[in-house]
Design a protein around this motif. Sequence first.
Motif, PDB file in Angstrom:
ATOM      1  N   ARG A  88      52.598  23.195  99.929  1.00 45.30           N
ATOM      2  CA  ARG A  88      51.346  23.517 100.605  1.00 45.30           C
ATOM      3  C   ARG A  88      51.366  23.040 102.048  1.00 45.30           C
ATOM      4  NH1 ARG A  88      47.177  24.164  96.418  1.00 45.30           N
ATOM      5  NH2 ARG A  88      48.152  23.804  94.381  1.00 45.30           N
ATOM      6  N   ALA A  89      50.431  23.569 102.823  1.00 44.61           N
ATOM      7  CA  ALA A  89      50.239  23.065 104.177  1.00 44.61           C
ATOM      8  C   ALA A  89      49.560  21.700 104.102  1.00 44.61           C
ATOM      9  CB  ALA A  89      49.376  24.035 104.977  1.00 44.61           C
ATOM     10  N   ARG A  90      49.914  20.825 105.031  1.00 47.05           N
ATOM     11  CA  ARG A  90      49.295  19.500 105.056  1.00 47.05           C
ATOM     12  C   ARG A  90      47.890  19.592 105.643  1.00 47.05           C
ATOM     13  NH1 ARG A  90      48.517  15.238 108.602  1.00 47.05           N
ATOM     14  NH2 ARG A  90      49.477  16.404 110.312  1.00 47.05           N
ATOM     15  N   ILE A 182      46.097  12.713  95.698  1.00 46.37           N
ATOM     16  CA  ILE A 182      46.570  13.642  94.660  1.00 46.37           C
ATOM     17  C   ILE A 182      46.312  15.086  95.092  1.00 46.37           C
ATOM     18  CG2 ILE A 182      46.448  14.239  92.221  1.00 46.37           C
ATOM     19  CD1 ILE A 182      47.482  11.404  92.770  1.00 46.37           C
ATOM     20  N   TRP A 183      45.147  15.333  95.667  1.00 44.25           N
ATOM     21  CA  TRP A 183      44.779  16.678  96.128  1.00 44.25           C
ATOM     22  C   TRP A 183      45.733  17.181  97.200  1.00 44.25           C
ATOM     23  CZ3 TRP A 183      43.265  18.216 101.060  1.00 44.25           C
ATOM     24  CH2 TRP A 183      42.661  19.480 101.169  1.00 44.25           C
ATOM     25  N   CYS A 184      46.187  16.280  98.074  1.00 40.19           N
ATOM     26  CA  CYS A 184      47.046  16.674  99.197  1.00 40.19           C
ATOM     27  C   CYS A 184      48.348  17.308  98.716  1.00 40.19           C
ATOM     28  CB  CYS A 184      47.346  15.444 100.055  1.00 40.19           C
ATOM     29  SG  CYS A 184      48.230  15.809 101.576  1.00 40.19           S
ATOM     30  N   ASP A 185      48.949  16.749  97.659  1.00 43.07           N
ATOM     31  CA  ASP A 185      50.183  17.312  97.108  1.00 43.07           C
ATOM     32  C   ASP A 185      50.143  17.208  95.582  1.00 43.07           C
ATOM     33  OD1 ASP A 185      52.676  18.295  96.554  1.00 43.07           O
ATOM     34  OD2 ASP A 185      53.741  17.071  98.026  1.00 43.07           O
ATOM     35  N   PRO A 186      49.365  18.084  94.947  1.00 44.04           N
ATOM     36  CA  PRO A 186      49.219  17.991  93.488  1.00 44.04           C
ATOM     37  C   PRO A 186      50.511  18.272  92.731  1.00 44.04           C
ATOM     38  CG  PRO A 186      48.174  19.996  94.324  1.00 44.04           C
ATOM     39  CD  PRO A 186      48.551  19.177  95.514  1.00 44.04           C
ATOM     40  N   GLU A 187      51.358  19.133  93.287  1.00 40.35           N
ATOM     41  CA  GLU A 187      52.636  19.418  92.607  1.00 40.35           C
ATOM     42  C   GLU A 187      53.507  18.160  92.545  1.00 40.35           C
ATOM     43  OE1 GLU A 187      50.831  23.175  93.614  1.00 40.35           O
ATOM     44  OE2 GLU A 187      51.311  21.481  94.921  1.00 40.35           O
ATOM     45  N   ALA A 188      53.518  17.406  93.622  1.00 45.25           N
ATOM     46  CA  ALA A 188      54.284  16.151  93.628  1.00 45.25           C
ATOM     47  C   ALA A 188      53.686  15.158  92.638  1.00 45.25           C
ATOM     48  CB  ALA A 188      54.296  15.556  95.034  1.00 45.25           C
TER      49      ALA A 188
END
Length: 337
Positions: A88-90, A182-188
């Motif tokens: 995703r975009a940051r 968590i929302w910023c990079d949920p896949e990670a």
Amino acid sequence: MNFVPSFARRFVILRPVKLPFLIDTDTASDDAVALIMALRSPQIQVLAITTVAGNVDVHQASRNAIYTAELCDSKVPVFAGAEQPLERARVSATWFHGRDGLGDHDYPPPRRAPERQSAPDAIIDTIESRPGLVMVTLGPLTNVALALHKKPGIAAKVSRCVVMGGAPCCEGNVTPAAEYNIWCDPEAARMVVRSGLPVELVGWHLCRGEAVLNPSDIQQVLSLGTRVAKFAIECNSRAQEAFLEQTGEHGISLPDPVAMAVALDPSIVTSQSEHFVDVETESELTRGMTVVDRLNVADNERNRDAWAPSLAAGHQAKVFWAIDNVRWKQALSAALT
């Protein structure tokens, strides 16, 4: 010739062994206070700090981490990592922490630069060289996910993985459903909770209510009169304003220092339990939601398909529900004295 009695030759003074820590951070104002707590603790040794894009871009995060380390007279190596989330975009949180992440007080640049090695590789090397270390994550989990993708076996070599992230029992701080890290990079985040790392989830709810530094607490910290105490309050000036705008509450909310306090002394936790945890990655409405199987129903027939990957991985996380707020504030004060 000097005679040394045999018992004296056998007598060895053992120095206390400091617990090794590895810290991953998107260094903004509350992260900086958490770093101070770790770097000034006599009980631990911070082996490395790795930085990730999140609150601010990764270069600013590295600059802030090094500046904070220098404030503590620490030469801990700092490694810059991922510049954006996995898929995703940051989206930054400069609206909360200021453009520079430290309240826009024009702090001078640090005297040194980050190390040349990438943060994910530094995470791998640090864990493999010091198995049993404690990992503390204060930002999006991108670096950790990249390290795990490259070397999944490192998960078994970490004794504790204290994650500041999630809103397991309440509203989020960036959407109604999700906490920012968590929302910023949920896949990670999903990769990490399924990886086998011994995750201990310190959710946003633990820095709310009585855990917030109220105006009296702020004055008490300032009265300590130390350089780090002044910095801890000053760099959170914008965060204090944003917290009032966000919640209507007066004070400074410090999620990352709360997580560090738990990492340094788990006995401040007063309520915890272990459960399967998953992270929503598909719905925009609930993106980044930390879903905790608190009633242990994931394996029920109606839930089994949705929870199949987590059940197959077989890894539960410790979820912390409450802390001793008096002891948390005492730990902060001690670190800033």
